[in-house]
Design a protein around this motif. Structure first.
Motif, mmCIF file in Angstrom:
data_model
loop_
_atom_site.group_PDB
_atom_site.id
_atom_site.type_symbol
_atom_site.label_atom_id
_atom_site.label_comp_id
_atom_site.label_asym_id
_atom_site.label_seq_id
_atom_site.Cartn_x
_atom_site.Cartn_y
_atom_site.Cartn_z
ATOM 1 N N GLN A 68 0.843 -1.301 -0.013
ATOM 2 C CA GLN A 68 0.086 0.001 -0.047
ATOM 3 C C GLN A 68 0.854 1.297 -0.122
ATOM 4 O O GLN A 68 1.869 1.064 0.342
ATOM 5 C CB GLN A 68 -0.784 0.158 1.421
ATOM 6 C CG GLN A 68 -2.030 -0.907 1.079
ATOM 7 C CD GLN A 68 -2.959 -0.988 2.355
ATOM 8 O OE1 GLN A 68 -2.603 -0.687 3.652
ATOM 9 N NE2 GLN A 68 -4.218 -0.989 2.142
ATOM 10 N N ARG A 69 0.181 2.452 -0.566
ATOM 11 C CA ARG A 69 0.955 3.540 -0.337
ATOM 12 C C ARG A 69 0.360 4.699 0.143
ATOM 13 O O ARG A 69 -0.952 4.468 0.564
ATOM 14 C CB ARG A 69 0.958 4.127 -1.706
ATOM 15 C CG ARG A 69 2.111 3.146 -2.773
ATOM 16 C CD ARG A 69 2.091 3.721 -4.183
ATOM 17 N NE ARG A 69 3.021 2.869 -5.070
ATOM 18 C CZ ARG A 69 4.442 3.183 -5.376
ATOM 19 N NH1 ARG A 69 5.024 3.902 -4.664
ATOM 20 N NH2 ARG A 69 5.056 2.232 -6.001
ATOM 21 N N ILE A 70 0.832 5.747 0.656
ATOM 22 C CA ILE A 70 0.092 6.761 1.247
ATOM 23 C C ILE A 70 0.950 7.986 1.070
ATOM 24 O O ILE A 70 2.154 8.138 0.994
ATOM 25 C CB ILE A 70 -0.064 6.557 2.981
ATOM 26 C CG1 ILE A 70 -0.977 7.429 3.586
ATOM 27 C CG2 ILE A 70 1.450 6.498 3.525
ATOM 28 C CD1 ILE A 70 -1.217 7.411 5.019
ATOM 29 N N ARG A 71 0.065 8.893 0.943
ATOM 30 C CA ARG A 71 0.407 10.369 0.731
ATOM 31 C C ARG A 71 0.289 11.297 1.927
ATOM 32 O O ARG A 71 -0.846 11.600 2.199
ATOM 33 C CB ARG A 71 0.090 11.063 -0.618
ATOM 34 C CG ARG A 71 0.729 12.124 -1.049
ATOM 35 C CD ARG A 71 0.402 12.706 -2.617
ATOM 36 N NE ARG A 71 0.999 11.684 -3.463
ATOM 37 C CZ ARG A 71 0.293 11.279 -4.592
ATOM 38 N NH1 ARG A 71 -0.647 11.933 -5.173
ATOM 39 N NH2 ARG A 71 0.964 10.451 -5.414
ATOM 40 N N VAL A 72 1.366 11.709 2.457
ATOM 41 C CA VAL A 72 1.280 12.728 3.573
ATOM 42 C C VAL A 72 1.536 14.132 3.167
ATOM 43 O O VAL A 72 2.558 14.488 2.695
ATOM 44 C CB VAL A 72 2.259 12.367 4.412
ATOM 45 C CG1 VAL A 72 2.004 13.573 5.801
ATOM 46 C CG2 VAL A 72 2.024 10.962 5.296
ATOM 47 N N LYS A 73 0.737 15.061 3.355
ATOM 48 C CA LYS A 73 0.722 16.547 3.078
ATOM 49 C C LYS A 73 0.721 17.445 4.182
ATOM 50 O O LYS A 73 0.152 17.302 5.134
ATOM 51 C CB LYS A 73 -0.189 16.960 1.971
ATOM 52 C CG LYS A 73 -0.156 16.062 0.754
ATOM 53 C CD LYS A 73 -1.103 16.548 -0.298
ATOM 54 C CE LYS A 73 -2.663 16.510 0.176
ATOM 55 N NZ LYS A 73 -3.286 16.981 -1.043
ATOM 56 N N LEU A 74 1.629 18.673 3.885
ATOM 57 C CA LEU A 74 1.293 19.662 5.054
ATOM 58 C C LEU A 74 1.646 21.025 4.333
ATOM 59 O O LEU A 74 2.203 21.120 3.057
ATOM 60 C CB LEU A 74 2.380 19.455 5.999
ATOM 61 C CG LEU A 74 3.898 19.473 5.890
ATOM 62 C CD1 LEU A 74 4.450 20.858 5.660
ATOM 63 C CD2 LEU A 74 4.613 18.671 6.742
ATOM 64 N N ALA A 75 1.129 22.193 4.866
ATOM 65 C CA ALA A 75 1.315 23.505 4.343
ATOM 66 C C ALA A 75 2.204 24.373 5.140
ATOM 67 O O ALA A 75 2.524 24.127 6.275
ATOM 68 C CB ALA A 75 -0.002 24.214 4.294
ATOM 69 N N THR A 76 2.784 25.128 4.352
ATOM 70 C CA THR A 76 4.020 26.197 4.883
ATOM 71 C C THR A 76 4.100 27.072 3.992
ATOM 72 O O THR A 76 3.705 27.349 2.915
ATOM 73 C CB THR A 76 5.225 25.354 5.325
ATOM 74 O OG1 THR A 76 6.100 26.121 6.018
ATOM 75 C CG2 THR A 76 5.990 25.010 4.019
ATOM 76 N N ASP A 77 4.800 28.158 4.261
ATOM 77 C CA ASP A 77 5.233 29.278 3.519
ATOM 78 C C ASP A 77 6.878 29.752 3.195
ATOM 79 O O ASP A 77 7.489 28.613 4.145
ATOM 80 C CB ASP A 77 4.565 30.560 3.862
ATOM 81 C CG ASP A 77 4.772 30.995 5.426
ATOM 82 O OD1 ASP A 77 5.968 30.675 6.009
ATOM 83 O OD2 ASP A 77 3.955 31.452 6.070
ATOM 84 N N GLU A 78 7.144 30.531 3.146
ATOM 85 C CA GLU A 78 8.565 31.064 3.014
ATOM 86 C C GLU A 78 9.473 31.034 4.322
ATOM 87 O O GLU A 78 10.444 30.949 4.455
ATOM 88 C CB GLU A 78 9.074 32.267 2.040
ATOM 89 C CG GLU A 78 8.500 32.250 0.686
ATOM 90 C CD GLU A 78 6.955 32.856 0.418
ATOM 91 O OE1 GLU A 78 6.502 32.968 1.678
ATOM 92 O OE2 GLU A 78 6.749 33.746 -0.477
ATOM 93 N N GLU A 79 8.736 31.513 5.185
ATOM 94 C CA GLU A 79 9.240 31.754 6.622
ATOM 95 C C GLU A 79 9.107 30.490 7.723
ATOM 96 O O GLU A 79 10.004 30.370 8.516
ATOM 97 C CB GLU A 79 8.497 33.005 7.398
ATOM 98 C CG GLU A 79 8.443 34.280 6.311
ATOM 99 C CD GLU A 79 9.909 34.670 6.222
ATOM 100 O OE1 GLU A 79 10.736 34.469 7.030
ATOM 101 O OE2 GLU A 79 10.224 35.364 4.930
ATOM 102 N N LYS A 80 7.743 29.999 7.512
ATOM 103 C CA LYS A 80 7.603 28.994 8.584
ATOM 104 C C LYS A 80 8.424 27.583 8.304
ATOM 105 O O LYS A 80 8.421 26.957 7.331
ATOM 106 C CB LYS A 80 6.360 28.426 8.886
ATOM 107 C CG LYS A 80 5.362 29.728 9.096
ATOM 108 C CD LYS A 80 4.063 29.382 8.978
ATOM 109 C CE LYS A 80 2.973 30.707 9.251
ATOM 110 N NZ LYS A 80 1.564 30.424 8.810
ATOM 111 N N PRO A 81 9.355 27.138 9.460
ATOM 112 C CA PRO A 81 10.287 26.093 8.988
ATOM 113 C C PRO A 81 9.316 24.726 9.185
ATOM 114 O O PRO A 81 8.639 24.691 9.993
ATOM 115 C CB PRO A 81 11.333 26.010 10.075
ATOM 116 C CG PRO A 81 10.689 26.900 11.297
ATOM 117 C CD PRO A 81 9.842 27.766 10.772
#
Length: 206
Positions: free
Chosen positions: A88-101
């Motif tokens: 099985q496969r899973i795709r994990v995503k998250l959001a960020t911008d130029e400043e947030k590590p």
């Protein structure tokens, strides 16, 4: 509902029950389970997916990003995991911008060190806690991040070898007008006679 989809539904429910508040969203698209998690929790989430007996996602396929300039947090960092044990496969995503590590996951998956360096180089996503976050595909003095949507196609500098200085030098990009001068003539109109025309010449009958 086929067996494959049912298996992904069951996996999604199981993951949701164990990640709890760290899971922001889950869905099945393109035959894969996709989950969106809190940025600060990504290392703990991947460790759970790797170690849990019902998951066993022990192979990190890659880490990349997608740039959505219109969003407040413009970058979507994507982790693709594979479970050989369960196929099985899973795709994990998250959001960020130029400043947030984004927390580095190199301690969870050692291969992540290379992927995070590539993501930093191409998009400018900063990974905190990375042991050696340097450019990987571009030169160390490169200006900008090439895969951002607002990066100019020509880049900011051009590279050439200077015979006098006997070294490679960087100079601002100059778009010379002569490269944009076109006569717009058809090649059939611009070349007269055309190569091969002499073979078509017929002798006049005597």
């Amino acid at each position: 509902m086929d067996e494959r989809y049912q298996a992904l539904e069951e996996l999604g429910g199981y993951v949701a029950s164990h990640l709890k508040r760290d899971l922001l969203h889950r869905e099945i698209r393109y035959g894969e389970l996709m989950i969106t998690v809190r940025r600060e929790a990504v290392a703990a989430v991947l460790k759970t997916l790797r170690n849990d007996a019902n998951c066993l996602f022990q192979m990190l396929i890659d880490i990349t990003a997608v740039d959505y300039p219109e969003r407040e947090e413009r970058f979507e960092v994507v982790y693709n995991l594979l479970s050989l044990k369960r196929n099985q496969r899973i795709r994990v995503k998250l959001a960020t911008d130029e400043e947030k590590p984004v927390p580095s996951v190199a301690e969870v998956f050692p291969a992540a060190g290379w992927y995070e360096r590539e993501c930093w180089d191409m998009y400018g996503v900063f990974f905190s806690g990375h042991p050696d976050l340097r450019r990987m595909l571009t030169d160390y003095g490169f200006d900008g991040h090439p895969l951002r949507k607002d990066f100019p196609l020509t880049g900011y500098v051009e590279v050439r070898y200077d015979d006098e200085q006997r070294r490679v030098v960087y100079e601002p990009v100059k778009l010379r007008q002569d490269f944009r001068s076109f006569d717009f003539l058809s090649p059939w109109e611009g070349m007269t006679p055309l190569p091969g025309d002499e073979k078509a010449t017929k002798e006049k009958p005597s």
